[in-house]
Design an enzyme around this catalytic site. Structure first.
Site, PDB file in Angstrom:
ATOM      1  N   ASP A   1       0.831  -1.210   0.000  1.00 37.92           N
ATOM      2  CA  ASP A   1       0.000   0.000   0.000  1.00 37.92           C
ATOM      3  C   ASP A   1       0.862   1.255   0.000  1.00 37.92           C
ATOM      4  OD1 ASP A   1       0.867  -0.505   2.696  1.00 37.92           O
ATOM      5  OD2 ASP A   1      -0.626   0.934   3.407  1.00 37.92           O
TER       6      ASP A   1
ATOM      7  N   GLU B   1       0.292  -1.292   5.601  1.00 34.83           N
ATOM      8  CA  GLU B   1       1.323  -0.860   6.543  1.00 34.83           C
ATOM      9  C   GLU B   1       1.071   0.577   6.986  1.00 34.83           C
ATOM     10  OE1 GLU B   1       5.356   0.772   7.808  1.00 34.83           O
ATOM     11  OE2 GLU B   1       3.996   1.495   6.270  1.00 34.83           O
TER      12      GLU B   1
HETATM   13 ZN   LIG Z   1       6.854   2.303   4.063  1.00 31.37          ZN
END
Ligand SMILES: [Zn+2]
Length: 419
Positions: free
Chosen positions: A91, A186
């Site tokens: 992401d 993340e």
């Molecule tokens: Zn990163």
């Protein structure tokens, strides 16, 4: 390093392809337990799954939560070598616009300021990392200024894939088994919520999610959050004297009692801080959340105590008013656990040395998926990628620094195979 030169073209081709695929995550969805938080992360993950297959990596699986786990098998005779893992996230940050990224290539970068659209620019005069890229025949990659670039963490993914392609096309280089984990979300802080620990074989990982060439990270903040609930006493404002206790005034007094010289905007390096994050309320009830950050565990205890002391002080100033403090731990400094496994860093430094990259340690003023993995019992330092100014429209990446990352990754796989 000679091999890097041959790798720059496929590396840049991959990186360009990846940043052109939208994969921005959404914090609100992630906080509500949706994993992955956005549909477009599936699209990118499936693209990567296909690429594993086309590289000849059969042992690759995308699970129901969008974790992509793949294994590069050992070369003959090396099957008994220890497995270790490399991890990057699919992401990109939601802190800047992140869809329809149009990468721009500043070839043979000569040190001039880079002018982007919408009034954004990157000036080597105020960016010493960029200044250090000038005059080396480097290619600097930026967005067009309307979005972030997505080098965080597509530089890491492009580096890992290019390393795999190199090792697969050089079967004469002996190495042990390597696990690759590409994870979703993340940037929302939920990247390791559903990590498939039962399928992971490695006792150690490295995240490939850092910045400037040579930068290695083995420590991060200890992170806590305090939620304070202020309860006042409402009364008719015309006859409030001596009766009313205003929860909002209490909350404001609490925030202004926090030490201003210990805030994110006044600290750096190894200094910790308090940061009021959110506040809302009425005369009767108010709520304030505060982030606490410190590298040192004892200092963190002192910070938690300090919140209590300030709260008790405010209560004393507002008789009848009440303050409740709820503490929650967010993540822990991975340093202690990484120091208990010193071979992780020493192998990484050995690999960097062989790749001709000078390294240095830098504390992370935040947390990574690696700090979460470390807490779960898989020690995980962080490796540089050559990406810079993450989460912003002025994000940029250096092709030569990305090449150095690939060089380090190749050597790291070799070093682990020698053990
Ligand atoms: Zn990163």
């Amino acid at each position: 390093m000679e091999i890097q030169k041959d790798l720059l073209e496929p590396l840049l081709r991959r990186f360009t392809k990846y940043v052109s695929i939208d994969s921005q995550s959404n914090s609100q969805n992630a906080d509500n337990g949706i994993m992955p938080s956005t549909e477009n992360q599936w699209v990118f993950a499936r693209t990567l799954l296909e690429e594993f297959k086309s590289l000849g990596i059969i042992d690759a699986e995308l699970d129901g939560n969008c974790y992509l786990l793949a294994r590069l098998p050992a070369t003959p005779g090396k099957e008994e070598s220890l497995t270790f893992g490399l991890c990057s996230h699919i992401d990109t940050s939601g802190e800047a616009p992140g869809s329809a990224v149009k990468p721009q290539f500043h070839k043979n970068y000569d040190g001039r300021p880079i002018i982007l659209r919408d009034g954004f620019s990157i000036d080597p005069k105020s960016d010493s990392d960029l200044a250090s890229c000038a005059g080396r025949g480097d290619t600097i990659i930026t967005s067009d200024g309307t979005t972030l670039l997505g080098a965080d963490d597509k530089a890491g993914i492009a580096g890992i894939m290019t390393m795999l392609e190199y090792l697969i096309s050089h079967p004469e280089i002996p190495h042990g088994p390597v696990e690759i984990l590409f994870s979703p979300d993340e940037e929302t802080g939920h990247g390791m919520d559903k990590v498939p620990l039962d399928r992971i074989r490695s006792k150690a990982f490295y995240t490939v999610d850092g910045g400037q060439e040579g930068e290695l990270e083995i420590e991060c903040f200890n992170a806590w959050k305090c939620d304070l609930m202020f309860t006042g006493i409402a009364a008719h404002l015309g006859t409030a004297r001596g009766k009313m206790v205003n929860a909002l005034t209490m909350a404001a007094s609490f925030i202004s009692a926090l030490p201003q010289q210990e805030s994110p905007e006044t600290t750096d390096g190894y200094e910790g801080y308090f940061c009021p994050l959110e506040a809302e309320g009425t005369i009767e009830k108010a709520r304030v959340s505060v982030l606490l950050r410190d590298f040192d565990r004892a200092n963190m205890e002192a910070r938690l105590d300090r919140i209590d002391v300030i709260a008790r002080g405010i209560e004393a100033r507002f008789p009848g008013g009440k303050i409740k403090v709820a503490r929650s731990q967010q993540y822990l400094n991975m340093k202690e656990k990484l120091e208990a496994a010193p071979h992780l860093l020493s192998r990484l430094q050995e690999a960097a040395g062989r790749a001709g990259v000078e390294t240095y340690l830098k504390p992370i003023r935040g947390g990574t998926d690696g700090s979460r993995l470390t807490e779960m019992g898989i020690p995980t330092p962080n490796i540089f990628t050559g990406g810079h100014n993450f989460h912003s429209r002025t994000e940029w990446a250096s092709l030569l620094q990305m090449g150095s990352m690939v060089g380090v990754l190749i050597e790291l796989v070799k070093v682990w195979g020698e053990q």
